[in-house]
Enzyme design. Structure first.
Site, PDB file in Angstrom:
ATOM      1  N   ASP A  29      30.733  45.922  37.677  1.00 24.32           N
ATOM      2  CA  ASP A  29      32.008  45.497  38.265  1.00 24.32           C
ATOM      3  C   ASP A  29      32.658  46.680  38.993  1.00 24.32           C
ATOM      4  O   ASP A  29      32.660  47.810  38.504  1.00 24.32           O
ATOM      5  CB  ASP A  29      32.946  44.970  37.165  1.00 24.32           C
ATOM      6  CG  ASP A  29      34.072  44.139  37.740  1.00 24.32           C
ATOM      7  OD1 ASP A  29      34.077  42.915  37.521  1.00 24.32           O
ATOM      8  OD2 ASP A  29      34.956  44.719  38.431  1.00 24.32           O
ATOM      9  N   GLU A  93      38.897  34.916  40.193  1.00 22.16           N
ATOM     10  CA  GLU A  93      39.261  35.330  41.554  1.00 22.16           C
ATOM     11  C   GLU A  93      38.133  35.082  42.543  1.00 22.16           C
ATOM     12  O   GLU A  93      38.392  34.778  43.706  1.00 22.16           O
ATOM     13  CB  GLU A  93      39.645  36.812  41.566  1.00 22.16           C
ATOM     14  CG  GLU A  93      40.977  37.060  40.872  1.00 22.16           C
ATOM     15  CD  GLU A  93      41.321  38.533  40.778  1.00 22.16           C
ATOM     16  OE1 GLU A  93      40.571  39.366  41.304  1.00 22.16           O
ATOM     17  OE2 GLU A  93      42.357  38.824  40.146  1.00 22.16           O
ATOM     18  N   VAL A  94      36.901  35.266  42.088  1.00 17.82           N
ATOM     19  CA  VAL A  94      35.750  35.051  42.968  1.00 17.82           C
ATOM     20  C   VAL A  94      35.112  33.706  42.608  1.00 17.82           C
ATOM     21  O   VAL A  94      34.630  33.523  41.488  1.00 17.82           O
ATOM     22  CB  VAL A  94      34.713  36.196  42.812  1.00 17.82           C
ATOM     23  CG1 VAL A  94      33.507  35.934  43.701  1.00 17.82           C
ATOM     24  CG2 VAL A  94      35.350  37.549  43.134  1.00 17.82           C
ATOM     25  N   HIS A  98      30.060  33.621  37.589  1.00 24.69           N
ATOM     26  CA  HIS A  98      29.618  34.922  37.067  1.00 24.69           C
ATOM     27  C   HIS A  98      30.046  35.050  35.622  1.00 24.69           C
ATOM     28  O   HIS A  98      31.115  34.576  35.232  1.00 24.69           O
ATOM     29  CB  HIS A  98      30.162  36.081  37.903  1.00 24.69           C
ATOM     30  CG  HIS A  98      31.644  36.050  38.105  1.00 24.69           C
ATOM     31  ND1 HIS A  98      32.246  35.203  39.009  1.00 24.69           N
ATOM     32  CD2 HIS A  98      32.637  36.743  37.521  1.00 24.69           C
ATOM     33  CE1 HIS A  98      33.546  35.384  38.969  1.00 24.69           C
ATOM     34  NE2 HIS A  98      33.825  36.315  38.067  1.00 24.69           N
ATOM     35  N   HIS A 100      31.017  37.717  32.807  1.00 25.26           N
ATOM     36  CA  HIS A 100      31.425  39.105  32.553  1.00 25.26           C
ATOM     37  C   HIS A 100      30.808  39.561  31.231  1.00 25.26           C
ATOM     38  O   HIS A 100      30.901  38.852  30.222  1.00 25.26           O
ATOM     39  CB  HIS A 100      32.951  39.206  32.384  1.00 25.26           C
ATOM     40  CG  HIS A 100      33.745  38.928  33.615  1.00 25.26           C
ATOM     41  ND1 HIS A 100      34.264  39.929  34.421  1.00 25.26           N
ATOM     42  CD2 HIS A 100      34.149  37.767  34.184  1.00 25.26           C
ATOM     43  CE1 HIS A 100      34.951  39.396  35.412  1.00 25.26           C
ATOM     44  NE2 HIS A 100      34.908  38.077  35.285  1.00 25.26           N
TER      45      HIS A 100
HETATM   46  P1  5GP Z   1      36.877  36.912  38.173  1.00 27.69           P
HETATM   47  O1  5GP Z   1      38.330  37.293  38.143  1.00 27.69           O
HETATM   48  O2  5GP Z   1      36.547  36.061  39.371  1.00 27.69           O
HETATM   49  O3  5GP Z   1      36.376  36.320  36.884  1.00 27.69           O
HETATM   50  O4  5GP Z   1      36.083  38.263  38.314  1.00 27.69           O
HETATM   51  C1  5GP Z   1      35.674  38.788  39.539  1.00 27.69           C
HETATM   52  C2  5GP Z   1      35.245  40.201  39.268  1.00 27.69           C
HETATM   53  O5  5GP Z   1      34.529  40.655  40.379  1.00 27.69           O
HETATM   54  C3  5GP Z   1      36.409  41.167  39.031  1.00 27.69           C
HETATM   55  O6  5GP Z   1      36.282  41.785  37.767  1.00 27.69           O
HETATM   56  C4  5GP Z   1      36.299  42.133  40.206  1.00 27.69           C
HETATM   57  O7  5GP Z   1      36.630  43.457  39.844  1.00 27.69           O
HETATM   58  C5  5GP Z   1      34.847  41.998  40.617  1.00 27.69           C
HETATM   59  N1  5GP Z   1      34.609  42.239  42.015  1.00 27.69           N
HETATM   60  C6  5GP Z   1      35.301  41.704  43.055  1.00 27.69           C
HETATM   61  N2  5GP Z   1      34.790  42.135  44.227  1.00 27.69           N
HETATM   62  C7  5GP Z   1      33.736  42.935  43.911  1.00 27.69           C
HETATM   63  C8  5GP Z   1      32.811  43.673  44.709  1.00 27.69           C
HETATM   64  O8  5GP Z   1      32.844  43.682  45.934  1.00 27.69           O
HETATM   65  N3  5GP Z   1      31.868  44.398  44.039  1.00 27.69           N
HETATM   66  C9  5GP Z   1      31.785  44.395  42.680  1.00 27.69           C
HETATM   67  N4  5GP Z   1      30.818  45.149  42.130  1.00 27.69           N
HETATM   68  N5  5GP Z   1      32.651  43.725  41.900  1.00 27.69           N
HETATM   69  C10 5GP Z   1      33.619  42.997  42.503  1.00 27.69           C
END
Ligand code: 5GP
Length: 105
Positions: A29, A93-94, A98, A100
């Site tokens: 991450d 957010e993405v 995925h 974690h």
């Molecule tokens: P979410 O909030 O969607 O569950 O988690 C998305 C995760 O993706 C976050 O922890 C964020 O830091 C990580 N993330 C977002 N953009 C990127 C990126 O461009 N590269 C990497 N390695 N992690 C990312």
């Protein structure tokens, strides 16, 4: 439009890649919330856990198999969190599925 993770999978943007096979990629991450913070990402662009059905549920099993392999390899298998955030209201957010993996060991 491709997700940021698809751009990583297609090497359009860089990432620290821990593991890759035909179906998933594992990256570190970019903003780690623990000493070890990995993201296990299916290559197929499934938006959220809520979009899993009988046509794609095999990927969940594979993601957890990869979690076991990777956490053993990194020496954190005795203690980690495995988390899906689901939907904007669930902190996602993405919008590309995925898992974690977080560990402070
Ligand atoms: P979410 O909030 O969607 O569950 O988690 C998305 C995760 O993706 C976050 O922890 C964020 O830091 C990580 N993330 C977002 N953009 C990127 C990126 O461009 N590269 C990497 N390695 N992690 C990312």
């Amino acid at each position: 439009m491709s997700s940021i993770f698809t751009k990583i999978i297609e090497r359009e943007i860089p990432a620290d890649i821990e593991y890759e096979d035909e179906d998933v990629i594992v990256i570190h991450d970019i903003a780690p919330q623990a000493k070890h913070h990995l993201l296990i990402i299916p290559k197929k662009e499934i938006a959220t856990l809520d979009d899993i059905d009988e046509t794609n549920e095999y990927i969940l099993r594979h993601m957890f198999e990869v979690a076991r392999t990777i956490t053993r390899k990194k020496g954190i298998s005795q203690g980690y969190k495995a988390q899906f955030n689901v939907g904007k209201d669930g902190g996602q957010e993405v919008m590309h599925l995925h898992l974690h993996i977080l560990s402070d060991i």
